[in-house]
Design a protein around this motif. Structure first.
Motif, mmCIF file in Angstrom:
data_model
loop_
_atom_site.group_PDB
_atom_site.id
_atom_site.type_symbol
_atom_site.label_atom_id
_atom_site.label_comp_id
_atom_site.label_asym_id
_atom_site.label_seq_id
_atom_site.Cartn_x
_atom_site.Cartn_y
_atom_site.Cartn_z
ATOM 1 N N ALA A 147 -57.796 45.962 -48.528
ATOM 2 C CA ALA A 147 -58.058 47.468 -48.217
ATOM 3 C C ALA A 147 -58.003 47.128 -46.668
ATOM 4 O O ALA A 147 -57.130 47.791 -45.468
ATOM 5 C CB ALA A 147 -59.085 47.986 -48.529
ATOM 6 N N TRP A 148 -58.814 45.766 -45.876
ATOM 7 C CA TRP A 148 -57.919 45.434 -45.001
ATOM 8 C C TRP A 148 -57.405 44.876 -44.087
ATOM 9 O O TRP A 148 -56.818 45.933 -43.031
ATOM 10 C CB TRP A 148 -59.325 44.468 -43.903
ATOM 11 C CG TRP A 148 -59.432 43.567 -43.524
ATOM 12 C CD1 TRP A 148 -58.277 42.720 -42.522
ATOM 13 C CD2 TRP A 148 -60.917 43.519 -42.813
ATOM 14 N NE1 TRP A 148 -59.028 42.853 -41.435
ATOM 15 C CE2 TRP A 148 -60.411 43.287 -40.897
ATOM 16 C CE3 TRP A 148 -61.969 44.425 -41.870
ATOM 17 C CZ2 TRP A 148 -60.974 42.781 -40.256
ATOM 18 C CZ3 TRP A 148 -62.654 43.835 -41.063
ATOM 19 C CH2 TRP A 148 -62.232 43.542 -40.323
ATOM 20 N N ASP A 149 -56.324 44.112 -44.499
ATOM 21 C CA ASP A 149 -55.165 44.212 -43.923
ATOM 22 C C ASP A 149 -54.102 44.855 -44.059
ATOM 23 O O ASP A 149 -53.489 45.164 -43.353
ATOM 24 C CB ASP A 149 -54.430 42.990 -44.700
ATOM 25 C CG ASP A 149 -55.141 41.518 -44.919
ATOM 26 O OD1 ASP A 149 -55.929 41.463 -44.376
ATOM 27 O OD2 ASP A 149 -55.568 40.667 -45.909
ATOM 28 N N THR A 150 -54.006 46.035 -45.291
ATOM 29 C CA THR A 150 -53.425 46.891 -44.967
ATOM 30 C C THR A 150 -53.792 47.986 -44.422
ATOM 31 O O THR A 150 -53.044 48.730 -43.511
ATOM 32 C CB THR A 150 -53.638 47.780 -46.194
ATOM 33 O OG1 THR A 150 -53.303 46.667 -47.480
ATOM 34 C CG2 THR A 150 -52.587 48.930 -46.529
ATOM 35 N N MET A 179 -64.680 49.192 -53.073
ATOM 36 C CA MET A 179 -64.048 47.835 -52.735
ATOM 37 C C MET A 179 -64.100 47.694 -51.114
ATOM 38 O O MET A 179 -63.723 47.073 -50.934
ATOM 39 C CB MET A 179 -63.569 47.368 -53.280
ATOM 40 C CG MET A 179 -63.418 46.741 -55.284
ATOM 41 S SD MET A 179 -64.583 45.889 -55.204
ATOM 42 C CE MET A 179 -63.622 44.619 -55.020
ATOM 43 N N ALA A 180 -63.321 48.734 -50.562
ATOM 44 C CA ALA A 180 -62.834 48.087 -49.125
ATOM 45 C C ALA A 180 -63.848 48.725 -48.472
ATOM 46 O O ALA A 180 -64.458 47.851 -47.432
ATOM 47 C CB ALA A 180 -62.308 49.809 -48.582
ATOM 48 N N LEU A 181 -65.371 49.384 -48.767
ATOM 49 C CA LEU A 181 -66.618 49.452 -48.407
ATOM 50 C C LEU A 181 -67.700 47.883 -48.230
ATOM 51 O O LEU A 181 -68.405 48.212 -47.748
ATOM 52 C CB LEU A 181 -67.154 50.471 -48.389
ATOM 53 C CG LEU A 181 -67.080 52.172 -48.175
ATOM 54 C CD1 LEU A 181 -68.170 53.054 -49.020
ATOM 55 C CD2 LEU A 181 -67.241 51.723 -47.468
ATOM 56 N N ALA A 182 -67.054 47.617 -49.045
ATOM 57 C CA ALA A 182 -67.664 45.823 -49.598
ATOM 58 C C ALA A 182 -67.983 45.003 -48.049
ATOM 59 O O ALA A 182 -68.442 44.324 -47.219
ATOM 60 C CB ALA A 182 -67.375 45.062 -50.216
ATOM 61 N N ASP A 183 -66.532 44.990 -46.772
ATOM 62 C CA ASP A 183 -66.720 44.453 -46.318
ATOM 63 C C ASP A 183 -65.529 45.520 -45.032
ATOM 64 O O ASP A 183 -63.644 45.260 -45.255
ATOM 65 C CB ASP A 183 -65.782 43.823 -46.203
ATOM 66 C CG ASP A 183 -65.629 41.945 -45.029
ATOM 67 O OD1 ASP A 183 -66.483 42.534 -43.823
ATOM 68 O OD2 ASP A 183 -65.133 41.469 -44.216
#
Length: 628
Positions: A147-150, A179-183
């Protein structure tokens, strides 16, 4: 004359060349083709976004034509981004995108769908609910990094955007939001996980309190047989009840159709208890141990038949971090699983005051997102908790959940009565025989769990079909003289004994309608499930370390039912039904203790006499979160 003919020759040659015939054997599927949609009010791009490990993820970006400084809304899915981004072939973005995107389209959002790694057009290997990096995942990537990279790629490569991203999604797509909220990436400004998968053992999808959900085997086939959609299981049996019963155990059914060798099926069989495999995937635990950085509105349906546990668990885990009560939100509507994204004026026999799902998307979800994603948008008037109160059918704005922290016990009484007064009799009990060869169905037969018309509304189906079975006991109150409002989790406090060495306890809290309902006659006498769940008796002392039940000994079973916000109206009655099977929603308990029920043999399944106690010193009760 000759000179005139010669002057025409170049024209004839040019004409012949211009209209040369296409060779008969030229391939008819070009290497690349983009269709043209005349007068479309949007532009669609399909791109492969690189991740940090070199894997590329297929991403569909739908941009309103002429958009500038537009916010972006991202969903990450294992269910085919290409199809998710198309409801119908239309030049109009509002008709082309799914129904649940209506407010995003109307308010100029760029809409983005992405295949998670390993599914459909994305590269990489697929792992079901891929764990976060850590003890279960030694690689450098998970859904959080993807998610971060996207998001990082989107803010740098979508010039029509304002660089702000929101995430939304339901079920598995809700899991990827969490899951995106984990980092979270700094550009992720707001998130709405809907009906998210959070803890697959405690009460989402795969198990409920240790009891395995049999229809999941069909899901595993469709999800894990191929990068795309797997083949449906060809049972050749119309009634799922018969198909599952003949196969014996859950593993027996999986083996019969060659599915026991699927890696995820093996993982389930190897981890039947609440061990580290499940604990370290539980997203409420993971997020509760990390900073709360992104405003989050967790959404769930009151009668979510798949993921009724996780939304509340995440809200509860994040709430201690929300000191100002302005980052962690909960919204609950009168919906089925993912019903927030569809028409919401009714569910089964129940009718509401309007399209509650459309109301929520328009009046609450959109302003919430706008506040954080749209340049210059006003602050949204978002209540910390938005709850649709069933029975009265009204939206309530609350400061916290549960709304009623105090409990009031309603007791099982002799004579199959239910009362708020403690029973006085001693050594009082009712009994029934639970036969694994004739388990109680969860919907009337023939059972068609794969039929959406059966599966989606089953939690609101009439429970009177079971009240008179000899293997079900039902306790009912007198008609209420005043409204009884509950808002929280009812807690089962059951004293019971079994002649076997293991047992399941299914407890249903039910609203019994008056015998006549003039405005809707079919609801006369209706038995509406308000909070219903199962508990596998071997876990009474420990979820991680099961143990056999001492035969014929009274044991206490204490567990929570799903959350409810419901008003039992005057003239209605409160009912509690108890049984020891719920099939084929859940696998059968053999009722003799075996180390792994997945591997139970035919001879392990035995009848058992179940006794429900309600005498002094063994007062079985349901502790209701009553609003005073």
């Amino acid at each position: 004359m000759l000179s005139a003919r010669l002057s025409l020759l170049p024209l004839l040659i040019a004409s012949a060349t211009a209209f040369a015939q296409t060779p008969a054997m030229q391939p008819d599927i070009p290497a690349k083709f983009e269709s043209v949609i005349p007068n479309a009010d949007y532009v669609k791009r399909a791109v492969m976004i690189p991740m940090r490990d070199g894997v590329k993820l297929y991403t569909v970006i739908v941009i309103p034509k002429g958009a500038q400084h537009a916010p972006m809304m991202l969903s990450r899915t294992p269910y085919n981004a290409e199809r998710r981004a198309v409801r119908s072939a239309s030049p109009h973005m509002a008709n082309a995108l799914p129904e649940g995107d209506d407010q995003f389209v109307a308010n100029g959002y760029i809409r983005i769908y992405q295949d998670v790694r390993g599914k459909y057009h994305s590269e990489g290997e697929y792992v079901m609910t891929r764990p976060v990096r850590g003890p279960l995942n030694a690689t450098a990537v998970d859904h959080s990094t993807d998610a971060w990279d996207t998001i990082d790629w989107l803010v740098k490569n979508v010039p029509e955007s304002n660089g702000k991203v929101g995430m939304v999604g339901s079920s598995y797509d809700g899991f990827t939001v969490l899951m995106a909220l984990a980092d979270p990436h700094p550009a992720l400004k707001a998130a709405v996980p809907m009906s998210p998968m959070v803890d697959g053992w405690r009460g989402d999808d795969w198990f409920h309190n240790g009891a395995f959900r049999m229809p999941n085997i069909h899901y595993f086939a469709s999800q894990n047989e191929a990068r795309g959609a797997g083949e449906p299981i060809a049972t050749g049996v119309y009634d799922d009840y018969d198909a599952y019963l003949r196969a014996g155990s859950a593993n027996g059914f999986a083996k019969q159709y060659g599915l026991a060798d699927l890696p995820y099926m093996r993982k389930l069989i190897e981890h039947p208890v609440y061990d580290k495999y499940w604990q370290e995937q539980a997203l409420d635990r993971i997020l509760g141990a990390r900073p709360l950085k992104v405003p989050t509105m967790t959404v769930v349906g009151r009668w979510d038949q798949e993921d009724i546990y996780g939304a509340y668990a995440v809200y509860a885990a994040l709430e201690p971090k929300d000191k100002a009560n302005d980052m962690n939100y909960l919204a609950v509507g009168p919906w089925r699983h993912s019903g927030v994204n569809y028409e919401g004026s009714s569910l089964g026999a129940l009718k509401f005051t309007g399209d509650t799902a459309a109301e929520f998307r328009r009046d609450y979800m959109l302003p919430f997102f706008n506040q954080y994603l749209k340049d210059g948008a006003p602050k949204a008037d978002t209540p910390p908790v938005l709850s649709y109160e069933t029975g009265t059918n009204a939206w309530r704005r609350l400061q916290r959940w549960p709304a009623a922290p105090a409990a009031k016990a309603v007791y099982l009484e002799p004579g199959f009565k239910l009362d708020f007064a403690k029973p006085a009799a001693k050594n009082s009990y009712d009994e029934y025989v639970s036969d694994p060869a004739k388990p109680v169905p969860f919907v009337p037969r023939p059972v068609r769990a794969s039929d959406g018309n059966v599966w989606r509304p089953w939690l609101v189906s009439d429970q009177r079909s079971y009240a008179d079975r000899p293997d079900v006991v039902a306790y009912v109150s007198e008609p209420l003289k005043a409204p009884l409002h509950i808002a929280g989790q009812p807690i089962v406090n059951l004293y019971a004994a079994t002649s076997g060495t293991d047992a399941d306890w299914v407890v249903k809290l039910i609203d019994v309608y008056p015998d006549e309902m003039a405005n809707q006659p079919e609801l006369g006498g209706y038995q509406l499930g308000i909070a219903m769940d199962i508990f596998r008796g071997r876990y009474r002392d420990s979820l991680e370390h099961p143990s056999a039940i001492p035969a014929n000994k009274v044991e206490r079973y204490r567990f929570a039912l799903p959350n409810a916000d419901h008003v039992f109206l005057p003239g209605h009655r409160v009912m509690v039904q108890i049984q020891s099977s719920w099939f084929p929603l859940y696998d059968r308990n053999p009722q003799t203790y075996v180390s792994n029920i997945f591997l139970a043999k035919p001879g392990d399944y035995q009848k058992a006499t179940q006794r429900i106690y309600h005498g002094a010193g063994a007062e079985s009760a349901i502790e209701l979160p009553v609003v005073q």
